[in-house]
Each structure stands twice: as C-alpha cells, then as structure tokens.
Design an enzyme around this catalytic site. Structure first.
Site, mmCIF file in Angstrom:
data_model
loop_
_atom_site.group_PDB
_atom_site.id
_atom_site.type_symbol
_atom_site.label_atom_id
_atom_site.label_comp_id
_atom_site.label_asym_id
_atom_site.label_seq_id
_atom_site.Cartn_x
_atom_site.Cartn_y
_atom_site.Cartn_z
ATOM 1 N N GLU A 184 -10.667 20.994 -11.289
ATOM 2 C CA GLU A 184 -10.843 19.953 -11.177
ATOM 3 C C GLU A 184 -11.265 19.414 -9.575
ATOM 4 O O GLU A 184 -9.662 19.570 -9.413
ATOM 5 C CB GLU A 184 -10.038 18.852 -12.234
ATOM 6 C CG GLU A 184 -10.660 18.783 -13.323
ATOM 7 C CD GLU A 184 -11.709 17.852 -13.695
ATOM 8 O OE1 GLU A 184 -12.205 17.338 -13.227
ATOM 9 O OE2 GLU A 184 -11.662 17.966 -14.853
ATOM 10 N N HIS B 66 -15.592 21.755 -11.573
ATOM 11 C CA HIS B 66 -15.327 20.166 -12.043
ATOM 12 C C HIS B 66 -15.191 19.314 -11.471
ATOM 13 O O HIS B 66 -14.944 19.901 -10.407
ATOM 14 C CB HIS B 66 -14.895 19.691 -13.554
ATOM 15 C CG HIS B 66 -15.136 20.457 -14.297
ATOM 16 N ND1 HIS B 66 -16.012 19.836 -15.776
ATOM 17 C CD2 HIS B 66 -15.344 21.787 -14.833
ATOM 18 C CE1 HIS B 66 -16.280 21.009 -16.983
ATOM 19 N NE2 HIS B 66 -15.943 22.431 -16.219
ATOM 20 N N ASN C 83 -18.928 21.632 -22.294
ATOM 21 C CA ASN C 83 -17.895 21.976 -22.288
ATOM 22 C C ASN C 83 -17.305 22.177 -23.327
ATOM 23 O O ASN C 83 -15.671 21.607 -23.736
ATOM 24 C CB ASN C 83 -17.296 21.673 -20.828
ATOM 25 C CG ASN C 83 -16.102 22.127 -20.491
ATOM 26 O OD1 ASN C 83 -16.476 23.252 -20.970
ATOM 27 N ND2 ASN C 83 -15.064 21.307 -20.245
ATOM 28 N N ARG C 84 -17.913 20.940 -24.497
ATOM 29 C CA ARG C 84 -17.706 21.187 -25.761
ATOM 30 C C ARG C 84 -18.219 22.181 -26.662
ATOM 31 O O ARG C 84 -17.908 22.280 -27.737
ATOM 32 C CB ARG C 84 -17.418 19.450 -26.600
ATOM 33 C CG ARG C 84 -16.815 18.751 -25.773
ATOM 34 C CD ARG C 84 -14.925 19.058 -25.628
ATOM 35 N NE ARG C 84 -14.538 17.812 -24.735
ATOM 36 C CZ ARG C 84 -14.502 17.704 -23.546
ATOM 37 N NH1 ARG C 84 -14.933 18.998 -22.965
ATOM 38 N NH2 ARG C 84 -13.921 17.238 -22.574
ATOM 39 N N ARG D 292 -22.952 14.976 -13.864
ATOM 40 C CA ARG D 292 -22.603 13.828 -12.981
ATOM 41 C C ARG D 292 -21.496 14.351 -11.890
ATOM 42 O O ARG D 292 -21.204 14.237 -10.612
ATOM 43 C CB ARG D 292 -21.894 13.076 -13.373
ATOM 44 C CG ARG D 292 -20.492 12.909 -14.034
ATOM 45 C CD ARG D 292 -20.680 11.784 -15.301
ATOM 46 N NE ARG D 292 -19.049 11.553 -15.980
ATOM 47 C CZ ARG D 292 -18.828 11.005 -16.676
ATOM 48 N NH1 ARG D 292 -19.932 9.662 -16.923
ATOM 49 N NH2 ARG D 292 -18.122 11.553 -17.182
ATOM 50 N N GLU D 293 -21.446 15.526 -12.188
ATOM 51 C CA GLU D 293 -20.167 16.064 -11.264
ATOM 52 C C GLU D 293 -20.809 16.914 -9.785
ATOM 53 O O GLU D 293 -20.323 18.293 -9.990
ATOM 54 C CB GLU D 293 -19.195 16.775 -11.766
ATOM 55 C CG GLU D 293 -18.409 16.209 -12.800
ATOM 56 C CD GLU D 293 -17.721 17.198 -14.307
ATOM 57 O OE1 GLU D 293 -17.548 18.061 -13.993
ATOM 58 O OE2 GLU D 293 -17.234 16.278 -14.993
ATOM 59 N N HIS E 12 -21.067 19.255 -16.166
ATOM 60 C CA HIS E 12 -20.921 18.156 -16.417
ATOM 61 C C HIS E 12 -22.343 17.502 -15.205
ATOM 62 O O HIS E 12 -21.937 17.966 -14.408
ATOM 63 C CB HIS E 12 -20.278 17.584 -16.635
ATOM 64 C CG HIS E 12 -19.531 17.541 -17.551
ATOM 65 N ND1 HIS E 12 -17.772 17.787 -18.015
ATOM 66 C CD2 HIS E 12 -19.466 17.960 -19.086
ATOM 67 C CE1 HIS E 12 -17.209 17.629 -18.760
ATOM 68 N NE2 HIS E 12 -18.805 18.193 -19.464
#
Length: 369
Positions: free
Chosen positions: A320, A245, A189-190, A120-121, A118
C-alpha cells in the site's frame, strides 16, 4: 467523422449499445473494426485534452494511452531486453499490456509487478512504470540480483476502470463489468480463486453494487484471468509477486482471508522489513510490515493470497503506497519521492531473496556433508 465536442455523446451511444471502443490521440474518426468492436478517436488542440500526446515523466498522472506508449517506447529503445505483449483483453476490449525485461537466461526466476487493479489508485501505475524505466534503462549496469531475474511488469491491470477514472469518475474502483446490462463493475481484487467468497460479506460482497463485489465466480473477469493464465502457464518460475495499491503505507503479505499466519510468516516478514528499511533510508517514510489481516481487514479472493496459496510464489506482497494524508489524491509533487522509495524497496527485496537462497543452499550443503 466525430467532432471533438461530440466525443462524449458518441462514447455514451456506443457504451449503451454494448459496443467495445477505445479513445486514441489520432484523427477524429470512428472506424469500425468489427460489428462488436469499434475504435473511437479524437484530437484537440486544448492543453487540457487528456489524450494529447505527452511524455511520462512522473511529474503528473497520465492516461492509459500515454502509459502504453511509454511501454512501447522502452521496447523500441531496448529491444534486446524489453518486450511488450498483451496478456489479455479487458471487459470493454482494451489490451492489458505487459512489459517483460529479461536477458533471456533460461536459469532466471520471475518477478511480477502490477498496479491499478483498483482504478482510482493512480500512484500505483506511476510506481510500476518508474521501476520499469529504471530497470530497462540501466539493466546492463545493475547488480546480478536484478539481471538474474525476468521482470514481468503490468502497470494497469484494470485498463477500463483506469480509463473511466480519468475521463468520468476519479473515484471509480472496480472494472467495467455489466450485470443485467448495467455497468456495476467487479472488484478484481476479490475475484481471484484462492478462498474466493470465503467468510461472507465481511471479506467480499455478492452485491453487484457494492464496492467489493467479487463477481459471479472465481476469475469471472478477463482481467484477473489474464494474470492467472500468464503466471500459471509461464515457463519462468516466479519467486516474487508484488501488487501495488494505495493508500495505507504498508507492506503486507498473506493471509488476507484469515487471522491465521501463513507458513512462511517469518521469511515474508524479513523480506518486507528489508523493503521497508530501504524505503525509509530513501525519504524517511515509514511503511508498516505485517500480514494483511493484522494491518488492514479481512478480504477474500485477493491476488496476493492467490499468488502465495495457489501459484506458490514464495515472496508475495501487497504494498500500500502513499498517502494516509491525501488518500487516493496524492499530490503530483510527491509522485517522484514515492516512486524512488519504492524502487529502492523492490531492489532491496530482490537482493534479499538472492541472499536468502544462498544461505539456504549453504545450510543444505552442510547438512548433506
């Protein structure tokens, strides 16, 4: 020639015409590589230029070219153990670069570490590069639980989104896929194949404009397909998979798509607890441990479910990182602390996996006797 003040305009022109390009820190020239692939470069003396050549020191967040230069410098400094390859190309044609750290022992098992699926992470890229730096620079002095493994490290799974988040939209999440010639992006991630699209929109979305858009089919995106192909066709058997993440401060494991616990729930809980303990002992930061659905929400088509369910990597985790307080905008002052605690967690997991293996071997030998 492209003047610095016209770079953004030329970028838009190329993007509108679906021409693949990249921005580098060399001379201000547009050079065609092929009718469908062009390279856009610029140079600026402004200290705010994000593409100015900088050294990665984990005191700041860095653009894609700095991250890739860092990987290549490790290969130059430690050629006997470090190799940089491109495992594929993104939607817009950027390399997805991987660093492999290995002593070339054929009996080694594999560890997969990735970040920024992702866009923005950003802290995930910082953490992954920090771990890579530590292992590469200290390889010969590290314990056997580290050196008896091949480390496959991809700091930026989503290079297009990461690039876009640095230059245009800090909160961009997805890749840069197009639908009907409009950039809408796919949530990578989907997009993995294990139970892709299961359980409806609560787990992933069929709406191209949704943040969790799963794509038109499993592995429709070159970024997720590159991860799949590297792992499935590798001659090294993977034992550990960690995808990083932000920002919920937890260590999770399958399943993401269902409330049911996975078959190895206890083993994964033990491994995650070993990580969390080492992380807490570093900075006093408490990371929760558990299966993803219990700690977060339902999600289908995730890389961690695929790594466990299809690739059969026994220790598969989604970590995370910080920070609940600042969300995706973790202050620069916290980068090094976050990196250090996670490094210690990963080292602890590697040791735990080896100890678990030895215990199982001893039990097996006793049963045979």
């Amino acid at each position: 020639m492209v003047e610095a003040n016209r770079v953004m305009q030329v970028e838009k022109l190329l993007r509108d015409r679906n021409i693949i390009f990249d921005v580098t820190s060399t001379d201000t020239v547009v050079r065609p590589n092929s009718p469908n692939n062009m390279s856009l470069s610029r140079q600026s003396k402004s200290p705010q230029n994000p593409f100015q050549k900088r050294t990665l020191d984990w005191k700041d967040y860095y653009p894609l070219n700095v991250v890739y230069n860092f990987l290549e410098n490790l290969e130059v400094q430690y050629p006997s153990t470090c190799t940089v390859t491109s495992i594929g190309r993104s939607v817009e044609g950027r390399d997805i670069k991987m660093l492999k750290i290995s002593n070339s022992d054929a009996t080694n098992t594999g560890v997969w570490l990735d970040g920024t699926i992702h866009a923005r992470e950003w802290i995930s890229t910082s953490v992954v590069t920090y771990i890579a730096d530590h292992i590469a620079k200290n390889f010969n002095n590290l314990p056997k639980s580290i050196t008896n493994k091949d480390w496959f490290i991809v700091p930026v799974v989503n290079p297009d989104g990461y690039y876009h988040s640095h230059l245009h939209d800090r909160m961009w999440r997805k890749n840069r896929a197009r639908v009907d010639n409009t950039i809408v992006g796919v949530d990578l991630n989907r997009n993995f194949g294990y139970n892709w699209g299961r359980s409806g929109s609560e787990c992933s979305s069929g709406d191209p404009y949704h943040q969790n858009f799963r794509g038109i089919e499993p592995f429709s995106e070159p970024e997720s397909a590159a991860v799949k192909n590297l792992i499935l066709y590798s001659t090294t058997p993977f034992k550990i998979f960690i995808t990083f993440h932000a920002y919920s401060e937890l260590i999770s494991f399958p399943w993401c798509f269902t409330n049911e616990p996975c078959a190895d729930y206890v083993k994964l809980l033990e491994g995650g607890t070993a990580m969390a303990k080492a992380m807490y002992e570093t900075n006093g930061r408490m990371y929760k441990v558990g299966n993803f659905k219990d700690l977060m929400y339902l999600a289908a088509g995730t890389s961690v479910d695929w790594s466990y369910g299809t690739a059969h990597i026994p220790f598969s985790y989604l970590v995370e990182l910080r920070s609940k307080e600042f969300k995706f905008l973790l202050p620069k002052e916290e980068i090094q602390d976050c990196c250090q605690e996670v490094l210690n967690g990963v080292l602890a997991l590697a040791n735990f996996v080896d100890q678990k293996k030895c215990i199982n071997c001893t039990m097996f030998s006793r049963k045979k006797a």
